[in-house]
Write a protein that holds these residues in place. Structure first.
Motif, PDB file in Angstrom:
ATOM      1  N   LEU A  39       0.872  -1.170   0.000  1.00 35.91           N
ATOM      2  CA  LEU A  39       0.000   0.000   0.000  1.00 35.91           C
ATOM      3  C   LEU A  39       0.908   1.219   0.000  1.00 35.91           C
ATOM      4  CD1 LEU A  39      -2.793   1.311   0.185  1.00 35.91           C
ATOM      5  CD2 LEU A  39      -2.601   1.166   2.677  1.00 35.91           C
ATOM      6  N   HIS A  40       0.860   1.994  -1.068  1.00 37.22           N
ATOM      7  CA  HIS A  40       1.720   3.165  -1.236  1.00 37.22           C
ATOM      8  C   HIS A  40       0.926   4.426  -0.894  1.00 37.22           C
ATOM      9  CE1 HIS A  40       4.976   1.017  -3.510  1.00 37.22           C
ATOM     10  NE2 HIS A  40       3.959   0.179  -3.731  1.00 37.22           N
ATOM     11  N   ILE A  41       1.393   5.181   0.098  1.00 40.60           N
ATOM     12  CA  ILE A  41       0.738   6.434   0.486  1.00 40.60           C
ATOM     13  C   ILE A  41       1.438   7.551  -0.268  1.00 40.60           C
ATOM     14  CG2 ILE A  41       0.067   7.888   2.419  1.00 40.60           C
ATOM     15  CD1 ILE A  41       0.637   5.450   4.229  1.00 40.60           C
ATOM     16  N   VAL A  42       0.768   8.112  -1.275  1.00 36.73           N
ATOM     17  CA  VAL A  42       1.412   9.039  -2.198  1.00 36.73           C
ATOM     18  C   VAL A  42       0.909  10.466  -1.990  1.00 36.73           C
ATOM     19  CG1 VAL A  42       1.908   9.544  -4.619  1.00 36.73           C
ATOM     20  CG2 VAL A  42       1.627   7.167  -3.871  1.00 36.73           C
ATOM     21  N   SER A  43       1.830  11.378  -1.698  1.00 38.18           N
ATOM     22  CA  SER A  43       1.486  12.787  -1.548  1.00 38.18           C
ATOM     23  C   SER A  43       1.362  13.435  -2.923  1.00 38.18           C
ATOM     24  CB  SER A  43       2.561  13.517  -0.744  1.00 38.18           C
ATOM     25  OG  SER A  43       2.673  12.981   0.550  1.00 38.18           O
ATOM     26  N   THR A  44       0.337  14.260  -3.091  1.00 39.52           N
ATOM     27  CA  THR A  44       0.102  14.967  -4.350  1.00 39.52           C
ATOM     28  C   THR A  44       0.058  16.476  -4.077  1.00 39.52           C
ATOM     29  OG1 THR A  44      -2.291  14.690  -4.053  1.00 39.52           O
ATOM     30  CG2 THR A  44      -1.147  13.031  -5.380  1.00 39.52           C
ATOM     31  N   PRO A  45       0.120  17.317  -5.101  1.00 38.89           N
ATOM     32  CA  PRO A  45       0.149  18.771  -4.890  1.00 38.89           C
ATOM     33  C   PRO A  45      -1.067  19.282  -4.125  1.00 38.89           C
ATOM     34  CG  PRO A  45       0.834  18.244  -7.121  1.00 38.89           C
ATOM     35  CD  PRO A  45       0.313  16.970  -6.524  1.00 38.89           C
ATOM     36  N   VAL A  54       9.021  13.368  -8.728  1.00 43.69           N
ATOM     37  CA  VAL A  54       9.257  12.325  -9.736  1.00 43.69           C
ATOM     38  C   VAL A  54       8.950  10.958  -9.136  1.00 43.69           C
ATOM     39  CG1 VAL A  54      11.011  11.189 -11.145  1.00 43.69           C
ATOM     40  CG2 VAL A  54      10.956  13.685 -10.995  1.00 43.69           C
ATOM     41  N   ARG A  55       9.324  10.757  -7.878  1.00 41.07           N
ATOM     42  CA  ARG A  55       9.043   9.471  -7.242  1.00 41.07           C
ATOM     43  C   ARG A  55       7.542   9.214  -7.160  1.00 41.07           C
ATOM     44  NH1 ARG A  55       9.905   7.716  -0.933  1.00 41.07           N
ATOM     45  NH2 ARG A  55       9.208   5.564  -1.196  1.00 41.07           N
ATOM     46  N   VAL A 135      -1.884  -2.897   7.626  1.00 42.64           N
ATOM     47  CA  VAL A 135      -0.843  -3.309   8.569  1.00 42.64           C
ATOM     48  C   VAL A 135      -1.290  -4.549   9.344  1.00 42.64           C
ATOM     49  CG1 VAL A 135       0.386  -2.651  10.677  1.00 42.64           C
ATOM     50  CG2 VAL A 135       0.165  -1.012   8.795  1.00 42.64           C
ATOM     51  N   GLU A 136      -2.542  -4.544   9.788  1.00 44.09           N
ATOM     52  CA  GLU A 136      -3.072  -5.680  10.545  1.00 44.09           C
ATOM     53  C   GLU A 136      -3.076  -6.951   9.707  1.00 44.09           C
ATOM     54  OE1 GLU A 136      -7.068  -6.876  13.140  1.00 44.09           O
ATOM     55  OE2 GLU A 136      -6.828  -4.858  12.321  1.00 44.09           O
ATOM     56  N   ALA A 137      -3.295  -6.773   8.396  1.00 44.52           N
ATOM     57  CA  ALA A 137      -3.326  -7.935   7.500  1.00 44.52           C
ATOM     58  C   ALA A 137      -1.927  -8.368   7.072  1.00 44.52           C
ATOM     59  CB  ALA A 137      -4.176  -7.618   6.266  1.00 44.52           C
ATOM     60  N   GLY A 138      -0.909  -7.653   7.525  1.00 35.34           N
ATOM     61  CA  GLY A 138       0.461  -8.048   7.229  1.00 35.34           C
ATOM     62  C   GLY A 138       1.030  -7.478   5.947  1.00 35.34           C
ATOM     63  N   HIS A 139       0.368  -6.469   5.374  1.00 33.69           N
ATOM     64  CA  HIS A 139       0.866  -5.885   4.129  1.00 33.69           C
ATOM     65  C   HIS A 139       1.863  -4.764   4.404  1.00 33.69           C
ATOM     66  CE1 HIS A 139      -1.948  -8.179   1.790  1.00 33.69           C
ATOM     67  NE2 HIS A 139      -2.963  -7.707   2.486  1.00 33.69           N
ATOM     68  N   LYS A 140       2.803  -4.585   3.514  1.00 34.35           N
ATOM     69  CA  LYS A 140       3.785  -3.517   3.636  1.00 34.35           C
ATOM     70  C   LYS A 140       3.140  -2.186   3.287  1.00 34.35           C
ATOM     71  CE  LYS A 140       8.539  -2.376   2.339  1.00 34.35           C
ATOM     72  NZ  LYS A 140       9.742  -2.827   1.565  1.00 34.35           N
ATOM     73  N   VAL A 141       3.495  -1.138   4.016  1.00 34.31           N
ATOM     74  CA  VAL A 141       3.003   0.218   3.752  1.00 34.31           C
ATOM     75  C   VAL A 141       4.203   1.100   3.442  1.00 34.31           C
ATOM     76  CG1 VAL A 141       1.830   2.229   4.729  1.00 34.31           C
ATOM     77  CG2 VAL A 141       0.987  -0.073   5.237  1.00 34.31           C
ATOM     78  N   ILE A 142       4.157   1.786   2.295  1.00 36.02           N
ATOM     79  CA  ILE A 142       5.290   2.606   1.848  1.00 36.02           C
ATOM     80  C   ILE A 142       4.835   4.052   1.648  1.00 36.02           C
ATOM     81  CG2 ILE A 142       7.045   2.937   0.075  1.00 36.02           C
ATOM     82  CD1 ILE A 142       6.801  -0.039  -0.596  1.00 36.02           C
ATOM     83  N   PRO A 143       5.308   4.991   2.469  1.00 31.82           N
ATOM     84  CA  PRO A 143       4.948   6.394   2.259  1.00 31.82           C
ATOM     85  C   PRO A 143       5.841   7.044   1.207  1.00 31.82           C
ATOM     86  CG  PRO A 143       6.259   6.181   4.250  1.00 31.82           C
ATOM     87  CD  PRO A 143       6.069   4.784   3.712  1.00 31.82           C
ATOM     88  N   THR A 144       5.231   7.853   0.359  1.00 34.20           N
ATOM     89  CA  THR A 144       5.964   8.643  -0.620  1.00 34.20           C
ATOM     90  C   THR A 144       5.713  10.104  -0.280  1.00 34.20           C
ATOM     91  OG1 THR A 144       5.664   6.950  -2.325  1.00 34.20           O
ATOM     92  CG2 THR A 144       6.254   9.146  -3.084  1.00 34.20           C
ATOM     93  N   PRO A 145       6.627  10.763   0.433  1.00 39.20           N
ATOM     94  CA  PRO A 145       6.367  12.114   0.943  1.00 39.20           C
ATOM     95  C   PRO A 145       6.330  13.168  -0.153  1.00 39.20           C
ATOM     96  CG  PRO A 145       8.630  11.479   1.380  1.00 39.20           C
ATOM     97  CD  PRO A 145       7.949  10.263   0.825  1.00 39.20           C
ATOM     98  N   GLY A 146       5.718  14.293   0.205  1.00 34.20           N
ATOM     99  CA  GLY A 146       5.609  15.389  -0.750  1.00 34.20           C
ATOM    100  C   GLY A 146       4.898  16.569  -0.123  1.00 34.20           C
ATOM    101  N   ALA A 147       4.067  17.228  -0.908  1.00 33.92           N
ATOM    102  CA  ALA A 147       3.408  18.455  -0.475  1.00 33.92           C
ATOM    103  C   ALA A 147       2.522  18.223   0.744  1.00 33.92           C
ATOM    104  CB  ALA A 147       2.580  19.026  -1.622  1.00 33.92           C
TER     105      ALA A 147
END
Length: 321
Positions: A39-45, A54-55, A135-147
């Motif tokens: 699960l990718h947490i992606v920051s947008t403008p 770019v990431r 997280v409870e289900a055991g999946h990886k969480v990846i934050p992509t920081p930004g605005a």
């Protein structure tokens, strides 16, 4: 290259090896690698679409699915950068229904991105529920920081930033709002709030009631957009500039509470008041918290006051820990 909305069937297609994973910056197109299953947490403008990283573009292109608050809002960003990843709406009104679908996609080994309408997801939105479930289900969480509107307002406010507290939205009703402001009144940190334009004037008036007209504040409006403004000054001054309802998103940055300067007479009076209904150790701790004074010294002073008031005897002499 336009994005499309995902329906129930889109969660299991297109296949990772066949889907277009390109994105474009200006006239140049780039191929993104398939994103890691997570699960990718992606920051947008938060306003200016040029603030995307770019990431973040690589992640949005490389994921199999993008969960967003409003597909119409996110589609504008997707079309700007030539992204074709399927979109699915995920917000507070459909979280119970859509959340399990997103978790099922993660169970299948897919890469799922979550975005908000603007800025960093999970800040005053329901995305935290999905992250918690993942997280409870055991999946990886990846934050992509930004605005982030919080940080943009904070760094532009000109107020102390070494210690901060994000307090989200204040209650809409005056009584509850005042009660919350009273709770935060003694916080020795710069406090950041979100607020709607139509409630801004009332909120500033309540802040004056809680903190006084001379307390420093900054109201940031339309951050990163064409009409971005920072209104800095005292609460009394800034409130006068918003007699009419402004347009755009609002962030209020309130200066830390100032430590009260007290002299010896003030300290003694505080101790006497506290001792009226507290034991010596509790009274000393209470006054230490209010004044920043040394607890042990205050304990000795409180003990002396208690002894004097009881004619030289006290039953609390052994209560210090």
């Amino acid at each position: 290259m336009a994005s499309k909305s995902a329906d129930a069937h889109d969660l299991s297609r297109p296949k990772a090896e066949t889907r277009d994973r390109r994105f474009a910056i200006g006239v140049t197109s780039f191929n993104a690698p398939a994103a890691e299953p997570a699960l990718h947490i992606v920051s947008t403008p938060i306003g200016n679409l040029g603030d995307i990283t770019v990431r973040a573009l690589e992640t949005l292109a490389g994921c199999d699915l993008v969960a967003c608050e409003d597909t119409r809002v996110t589609r504008v960003l997707m079309e700007r950068y030539g992204l074709s990843t399927p979109l699915i709406a995920y917000h507070e009104h459909n979280a119970t229904k859509t959340g399990p679908k997103l978790l099922a996609a993660l169970d299948e080994g897919k890469a799922v991105a979550i975005v908000s309408d603007a800025g960093t997801p999970l800040i005053s939105d329901p995305g935290y529920r999905l992250v918690g479930a993942a997280v409870e289900a055991g999946h990886k969480v990846i934050p992509t920081p930004g605005a982030s509107a919080i940080l943009a307002a904070l760094v532009g406010a000109g107020l102390p930033s070494d210690t901060i507290l994000f307090a989200g939205f204040l209650p809409p009703k005056k009584s509850a709002r005042l009660a919350r402001l009273e709770e935060l009144k003694g916080v020795s940190a710069t406090t950041v709030f979100y607020e709607s334009p139509r409630r801004l004037s009332a909120t500033l008036a309540d802040m004056i009631e809680a903190h006084g007209p001379d307390h420093q504040v900054c109201v940031a409006r339309e951050l990163t957009k064409r009409f971005e403004t920072f209104e800095r000054g005292t609460l009394g001054e800034v409130a006068g500039r918003f007699a009419e309802t402004p347009k755009g998103e609002i962030v209020i940055v309130l200066a830390p509470a100032q430590a009260r300067e007290v002299d010896a007479a003030d300290v003694e009076e505080m101790l006497r008041e506290a001792l009226f209904d507290m034991p010596v150790s509790a009274a000393a701790a209470h006054v230490a918290k209010r004044t920043g004074g040394d607890r042990k010294a205050l304990y000795k002073q409180a003990l002396a006051i208690r002894k004097a008031s009881e004619g030289g005897e006290t039953g609390n002499a052994g209560e210090e820990d």
